[in-house]
Design a protein around this motif. Structure first.
Motif, PDB file in Angstrom:
ATOM      1  N   GLU A 159      -3.344  -6.000  11.377  1.00 50.46           N
ATOM      2  CA  GLU A 159      -4.483  -5.577  11.528  1.00 50.46           C
ATOM      3  C   GLU A 159      -5.380  -5.499  10.237  1.00 50.46           C
ATOM      4  OE1 GLU A 159      -3.562  -2.353  15.001  1.00 50.46           O
ATOM      5  OE2 GLU A 159      -4.100  -1.621  13.155  1.00 50.46           O
ATOM      6  N   LEU A 160      -4.494  -5.876   9.157  1.00 45.51           N
ATOM      7  CA  LEU A 160      -5.083  -5.934   7.700  1.00 45.51           C
ATOM      8  C   LEU A 160      -6.260  -7.001   7.417  1.00 45.51           C
ATOM      9  CD1 LEU A 160      -1.676  -5.659   5.751  1.00 45.51           C
ATOM     10  CD2 LEU A 160      -3.678  -4.172   5.416  1.00 45.51           C
ATOM     11  N   PHE A 161      -5.705  -8.262   8.368  1.00 43.19           N
ATOM     12  CA  PHE A 161      -6.664  -9.300   8.292  1.00 43.19           C
ATOM     13  C   PHE A 161      -6.570  -9.757   9.891  1.00 43.19           C
ATOM     14  CE2 PHE A 161      -5.308  -8.764   4.045  1.00 43.19           C
ATOM     15  CZ  PHE A 161      -6.710  -8.528   3.243  1.00 43.19           C
ATOM     16  N   PRO A 162      -7.355  -9.656  10.611  1.00 49.14           N
ATOM     17  CA  PRO A 162      -7.147  -9.811  11.896  1.00 49.14           C
ATOM     18  C   PRO A 162      -7.248 -11.330  12.004  1.00 49.14           C
ATOM     19  CG  PRO A 162      -8.512  -7.952  11.819  1.00 49.14           C
ATOM     20  CD  PRO A 162      -8.451  -8.502  10.593  1.00 49.14           C
ATOM     21  N   ALA A 163      -6.438 -11.876  13.220  1.00 49.35           N
ATOM     22  CA  ALA A 163      -6.524 -13.305  13.487  1.00 49.35           C
ATOM     23  C   ALA A 163      -7.971 -13.526  14.172  1.00 49.35           C
ATOM     24  CB  ALA A 163      -5.507 -13.641  14.632  1.00 49.35           C
ATOM     25  N   THR A 164      -8.175 -14.947  13.893  1.00 51.95           N
ATOM     26  CA  THR A 164      -9.557 -15.630  14.497  1.00 51.95           C
ATOM     27  C   THR A 164      -8.977 -16.490  15.495  1.00 51.95           C
ATOM     28  OG1 THR A 164      -9.783 -17.054  12.782  1.00 51.95           O
ATOM     29  CG2 THR A 164     -10.892 -15.051  12.517  1.00 51.95           C
TER      30      THR A 164
ATOM     31  N   LYS B 165       7.481  -5.105  19.568  1.00 52.55           N
ATOM     32  CA  LYS B 165       6.938  -4.710  20.643  1.00 52.55           C
ATOM     33  C   LYS B 165       6.154  -3.300  20.403  1.00 52.55           C
ATOM     34  CE  LYS B 165       9.677  -7.171  24.356  1.00 52.55           C
ATOM     35  NZ  LYS B 165      10.845  -7.065  24.989  1.00 52.55           N
ATOM     36  N   ARG B 166       6.876  -2.494  19.670  1.00 56.54           N
ATOM     37  CA  ARG B 166       6.327  -1.268  19.034  1.00 56.54           C
ATOM     38  C   ARG B 166       5.920  -1.402  17.710  1.00 56.54           C
ATOM     39  NH1 ARG B 166      10.320   2.638  21.483  1.00 56.54           N
ATOM     40  NH2 ARG B 166      11.024   1.243  22.870  1.00 56.54           N
ATOM     41  N   PRO B 167       4.745  -1.732  17.040  1.00 59.32           N
ATOM     42  CA  PRO B 167       4.588  -1.569  15.752  1.00 59.32           C
ATOM     43  C   PRO B 167       4.722  -0.192  15.035  1.00 59.32           C
ATOM     44  CG  PRO B 167       2.341  -1.875  17.078  1.00 59.32           C
ATOM     45  CD  PRO B 167       3.638  -1.711  17.985  1.00 59.32           C
ATOM     46  N   LEU B 168       4.489  -0.351  13.694  1.00 59.79           N
ATOM     47  CA  LEU B 168       4.758   1.011  13.022  1.00 59.79           C
ATOM     48  C   LEU B 168       3.363   1.195  12.725  1.00 59.79           C
ATOM     49  CD1 LEU B 168       6.754   3.020  11.296  1.00 59.79           C
ATOM     50  CD2 LEU B 168       6.147   1.326   9.382  1.00 59.79           C
ATOM     51  N   TYR B 169       3.038   2.623  13.136  1.00 65.34           N
ATOM     52  CA  TYR B 169       1.724   3.025  12.858  1.00 65.34           C
ATOM     53  C   TYR B 169       1.637   3.805  11.567  1.00 65.34           C
ATOM     54  CZ  TYR B 169      -2.726   5.339  13.492  1.00 65.34           C
ATOM     55  OH  TYR B 169      -4.035   5.804  13.399  1.00 65.34           O
ATOM     56  N   ILE B 170       0.998   3.551  10.684  1.00 69.53           N
ATOM     57  CA  ILE B 170       0.686   4.321   9.433  1.00 69.53           C
ATOM     58  C   ILE B 170      -0.669   5.309   9.618  1.00 69.53           C
ATOM     59  CG2 ILE B 170       0.574   4.277   6.999  1.00 69.53           C
ATOM     60  CD1 ILE B 170       2.122   1.614   7.024  1.00 69.53           C
ATOM     61  N   ARG B 171      -0.595   6.434   9.844  1.00 67.06           N
ATOM     62  CA  ARG B 171      -1.628   7.206  10.484  1.00 67.06           C
ATOM     63  C   ARG B 171      -2.813   7.328   9.101  1.00 67.06           C
ATOM     64  NH1 ARG B 171       0.352  12.668  12.137  1.00 67.06           N
ATOM     65  NH2 ARG B 171       0.472  12.889   9.720  1.00 67.06           N
ATOM     66  N   GLU B 172      -2.175   7.330   7.939  1.00 74.21           N
ATOM     67  CA  GLU B 172      -3.025   7.436   6.638  1.00 74.21           C
ATOM     68  C   GLU B 172      -3.864   6.247   6.562  1.00 74.21           C
ATOM     69  OE1 GLU B 172       0.338   8.307   7.330  1.00 74.21           O
ATOM     70  OE2 GLU B 172       0.814  10.130   6.351  1.00 74.21           O
ATOM     71  N   LEU B 173      -3.267   5.076   6.993  1.00 76.28           N
ATOM     72  CA  LEU B 173      -4.138   3.730   6.597  1.00 76.28           C
ATOM     73  C   LEU B 173      -4.866   3.461   7.830  1.00 76.28           C
ATOM     74  CD1 LEU B 173      -1.310   1.794   4.291  1.00 76.28           C
ATOM     75  CD2 LEU B 173      -3.262   3.327   3.465  1.00 76.28           C
TER      76      LEU B 173
ATOM     77  N   ILE C 209       1.837  -4.014   2.186  1.00 77.32           N
ATOM     78  CA  ILE C 209       1.545  -2.576   2.251  1.00 77.32           C
ATOM     79  C   ILE C 209       2.486  -1.739   1.171  1.00 77.32           C
ATOM     80  CG2 ILE C 209       1.787  -0.079   3.323  1.00 77.32           C
ATOM     81  CD1 ILE C 209      -0.732  -1.784   4.124  1.00 77.32           C
ATOM     82  N   ILE C 210       3.679  -2.208   0.769  1.00 77.19           N
ATOM     83  CA  ILE C 210       4.457  -1.692  -0.189  1.00 77.19           C
ATOM     84  C   ILE C 210       4.036  -1.724  -1.372  1.00 77.19           C
ATOM     85  CG2 ILE C 210       6.783  -1.316  -1.053  1.00 77.19           C
ATOM     86  CD1 ILE C 210       7.639  -1.699   2.060  1.00 77.19           C
ATOM     87  N   ILE C 211       3.822  -3.227  -1.842  1.00 78.76           N
ATOM     88  CA  ILE C 211       3.564  -3.547  -2.913  1.00 78.76           C
ATOM     89  C   ILE C 211       1.943  -3.082  -3.647  1.00 78.76           C
ATOM     90  CG2 ILE C 211       5.146  -5.253  -3.431  1.00 78.76           C
ATOM     91  CD1 ILE C 211       3.094  -7.630  -2.883  1.00 78.76           C
ATOM     92  N   HIS C 212       1.184  -3.233  -2.325  1.00 82.49           N
ATOM     93  CA  HIS C 212      -0.253  -2.747  -2.790  1.00 82.49           C
ATOM     94  C   HIS C 212      -0.665  -1.285  -2.634  1.00 82.49           C
ATOM     95  CE1 HIS C 212      -0.867  -7.128  -1.868  1.00 82.49           C
ATOM     96  NE2 HIS C 212      -1.642  -6.980  -2.951  1.00 82.49           N
ATOM     97  N   ASN C 213       0.320  -0.528  -2.158  1.00 81.97           N
ATOM     98  CA  ASN C 213       0.070   0.882  -2.074  1.00 81.97           C
ATOM     99  C   ASN C 213       1.219   1.537  -2.573  1.00 81.97           C
ATOM    100  OD1 ASN C 213      -2.836   1.095  -0.269  1.00 81.97           O
ATOM    101  ND2 ASN C 213      -1.135  -0.591   0.584  1.00 81.97           N
ATOM    102  N   PRO C 214       1.898   1.493  -4.096  1.00 80.97           N
ATOM    103  CA  PRO C 214       3.230   2.198  -4.456  1.00 80.97           C
ATOM    104  C   PRO C 214       2.644   3.718  -4.174  1.00 80.97           C
ATOM    105  CG  PRO C 214       1.828   1.124  -6.145  1.00 80.97           C
ATOM    106  CD  PRO C 214       0.988   0.701  -4.908  1.00 80.97           C
ATOM    107  N   LEU C 215       1.528   4.319  -4.557  1.00 83.23           N
ATOM    108  CA  LEU C 215       1.432   5.683  -4.535  1.00 83.23           C
ATOM    109  C   LEU C 215       1.483   6.232  -3.263  1.00 83.23           C
ATOM    110  CD1 LEU C 215      -1.542   6.072  -7.062  1.00 83.23           C
ATOM    111  CD2 LEU C 215       0.594   7.136  -7.139  1.00 83.23           C
TER     112      LEU C 215
END
Lengths: 407, 273
Positions: free
Chosen positions: A392-397, B12-20, B33-39
């Motif tokens: 979802e970060l960069f959706p597929a096209t 099949k069941r993605p991890l939902y990160i509500r804050e993002l 996500i980990i390396i770009h959002n360390p805080l």
């Protein structure tokens, strides 16, 4: 009860079916006949008989008809070629089924003189209609069945080169096989040559024709064999059912060589191949390079666990029509996908770069690309590159790049 | 050029990160996500939900087990996440080192400084209410050389910005008023002026009214007009105009979709962590 393991040599003139059980084979003309007034089908000699009596309509050249997706009208009903082929196969399969009282088929391999994709697909349709699981039918070339026939014999038969002269009603071919050792895996390379000197077997009906035919064979044999070192030479095809009509050719070819007559070489080779398909581990651990098989390995250099590695997408020796692979990769930068095509025999390497044209621009390592490789024939690879985005970060096209690559 | 080979991960069941407001479908996305959002990931992210996702969806059972064991042994989140990054095979060694260095730098920060970094980050990702909550914690901390008037002015100004994004203009104005009280920074007054320009019927304190009269800068009005003009040419507004030009069915469907998207985003801005 175990099912039958069968090999069929399907040609436009004659069809042979071999069963490894008791090594029994049948050979019948590739013709089918339907009674004019009833939905009764006959094949081979029976088909001729009903046609001569006048109560049936015969159809021949079944393979050509199927290849061009043709039709035939019998008793006012228009039949598609694939339906006629299905009826023909049903009837021919009944021969071993009745002989051994076994209906089930464990594996069937059909060998064709030349691999034809349309015909191959038609055969799979027939198999499905006859209730045969898709994986229980395999289609191979004559060259491949030649390899399996020869390698099923004692080793001294195939220590060096092996040659085959195939003289049939509609063609004259020469096959040659050699085994290359000393590599990681033994490699068997087989090729064929269509001999332009081919002649109609009807000329064997006259003394002058016989003399001419012998002369043709002699000159071809001399040209092809030269001073090569053969472990064995095989003669096959309807033309070699009798050999006394070609004394000069036989004398030349049998000189200091082992020569075998094997009229069911291709159907038996197909049956040996079928038997191997039923095994969990192949009895022929070699790389097969021949018609219908790739003679190059296609790979990509990828990073895995921080190490460079070669990801093989298709391997030399794989059937080109079965060889297909897909992998998800993340290229950095996302400009192109690079593939290496390595030729086994010459050990040459070719790098093919396919640009990711039209792919969206994204930050580094956020473009996942699905790489799909398949083959249109032995020499043409089709590569499809699809944009998978990055979740979802960069959706597929729906961007995709298709490219045909000559191997 | 390098090409990373992706693992086969039948999520099949993605991890939902509500804050993002984000669903994670692969180990590569999780690493990103980990390396770009360390805080974000260093607090409240490493939990059973993450371990279950790694074990069941990414099919990395052994790694999940090792991560759980590290947590039970009292290891830091930074250690647990570094282990994941190594095994997930997406980041380079340099990126993992950088992640560790950032985590180490955060540890060295003063509590107020770290909390402000965290609140600022939450603001950046649109978690305005959560950001306000962290800013308020800072305000409860005892004053020292770091938590001085200037710092407090900044914190209040940021609280104002959070409320403004949540369309809670009165609260935003109060926060800017406090910010001006501490920092005497005219930009806080300018913000109040902008708020009143956007919502003239808004109630502001008498003190703020007085300040706006006494400290009014004539350029603010001009600046506000320019901003308003610029906003008229924004992509969102163009899309909205295009939507209204469509036939009634498409317009209705588009409007429903857009409103539902706005609602989802607004809820996400306010969701408590």
């Amino acid at each position: 009860m175990e099912g039958l393991v069968l090999g069929i040599d399907l040609c436009d003139s004659y069809t042979q079916i071999s069963c490894l059980k008791n090594e029994k084979s049948w050979m019948i003309p590739t013709v089918i006949c339907r009674e004019k007034q009833a939905e009764n089908w006959y094949i081979g000699e029976e088909a001729y008989a009903h046609t001569l009596i006048g109560d049936g309509v015969i159809v021949d050249k079944l393979l050509k008809l199927t290849s061009r997706d043709g039709t035939a009208t019998i008793g006012g009903i228009r039949y598609e070629a694939v339906t006629l082929l299905e009826q023909f196969l049903k009837k021919i399969l009944e021969l071993p089924q009745k002989e051994y009282g076994v209906q089930a088929i464990s594996q069937l391999v059909v060998t064709l003189q030349t691999i034809d994709v349309v015909l191959m697909e038609a055969l799979h349709i027939c198999a499905e209609r006859l209730g045969l699981e898709d994986k229980k039918l395999r289609v191979i070339s004559h060259t491949e069945s030649f390899i399996y026939y020869v390698l099923s014999q004692k080793k001294d038969i195939w220590n060096n080169q092996v040659g085959v002269f195939d003289l049939s009603a509609d063609s004259f071919r020469y096959y040659e096989l050699k085994v290359q050792r000393g590599m990681k895996r033994m490699m068997v390379i087989a090729e064929y040559e269509n001999l332009e000197e081919g002649f109609n077997l009807d000329i064997l009906g006259s003394a002058s024709g016989v003399k001419l035919a012998d002369k043709i064979l002699y000159s071809c044999g001399e040209r092809l064999i030269q001073k090569k070192l053969y472990s064995s030479i095989f003669l096959t095809g309807k033309g070699f059912h009798k050999q006394d009509w070609a004394p000069d050719f036989m004398k030349m070819i049998c000189s200091k060589r082992r020569v075998y007559i094997e009229t069911e070489l291709f159907s038996k080779g197909a049956a040996y191949r079928a038997e191997d398909f039923t095994r969990s581990k192949t009895a022929y651990p070699f790389i097969c390079i021949c018609e219908g098989h790739l003679n190059t390995t296609v790979s990509m250099n990828v990073l895995r666990g921080g190490q460079d590695m070669s990801l093989v997408m298709a391997c030399a020796g794989d059937n080109w029509f079965e060889a297909s692979a897909a992998a998800d990769v993340i290229p950095d930068p996302a400009r192109e996908i690079e593939m290496t095509i390595s030729s086994l025999d010459s050990r040459k390497k070719k790098i093919v770069k396919i640009p990711l044209e039209g792919f969206p621009k994204r930050p580094p390592r956020t473009t996942k690309v699905r790489v799909e490789v398949s083959f249109l024939d032995e020499k043409t690879m089709q590569v499809v590159l699809r944009d998978q985005g990055f979740g979802e970060l960069f959706p597929a096209t729906d961007t995709e790049v298709r490219q045909e690559v000559m191997l | 050029m390098s090409v990373w080979l992706c693992r086969y991960e039948p999520v099949k069941r993605p991890l939902y990160i509500r804050e993002l407001d984000l669903h994670i479908y692969s180990s590569q996305e999780l690493s990103y996500i980990i390396i770009h959002n360390p805080l974000f990931v260093l607090e409240g992210f490493v939990d059973d939900r993450l371990f279950t996702f790694v074990r069941e969806q990414l099919d990395m059972g052994f790694l999940a087990l090792k991560m759980e064991r590290l947590q039970k042994a009292g290891e830091s989140n930074e250690e647990i996440l570094s282990l994941f990054l190594q095994e997930a095979d997406y980041c380079t060694a340099a990126e993992i080192t950088q992640f560790r260095q950032k985590a180490a730098a955060f540890k060295k920060m003063l509590p107020a400084e770290y909390q402000k970094e965290r609140a600022d980050y939450l603001f950046q990702i649109g978690q305005y209410l959560n950001a306000v909550s962290v800013y308020n914690k800072i305000l409860e901390m005892p004053r020292d050389t770091y938590i001085n008037e200037f710092f407090l002015g900044k914190v209040h100004s940021n609280i104002g910005a959070c409320y403004a994004h949540l369309f809670q203009f009165e609260r935003a104005a109060k926060a800017y008023e406090k910010s001006y009280f501490y920092s005497k920074d005219p930009s806080s007054l300018k913000s109040i002026y902008f708020l009143t320009a956007m919502k003239p019927e808004m109630n502001i304190s008498a003190h703020s009214k007085e300040l706006l009269v006494s400290e009014l800068n004539p350029s603010w009005n001009e600046e506000f007009s320019e901003i308003r003009e610029a906003a008229k040419g924004s992509e969102e507004l163009k899309n909205l105009d295009e939507l209204f030009e469509k036939d009634s069915l498409r317009r209705q469907n588009g409007a429903e979709e857009l409103i539902s998207d706005w609602k989802r985003k607004y809820r996400s801005m306010q969701s408590p962590s």
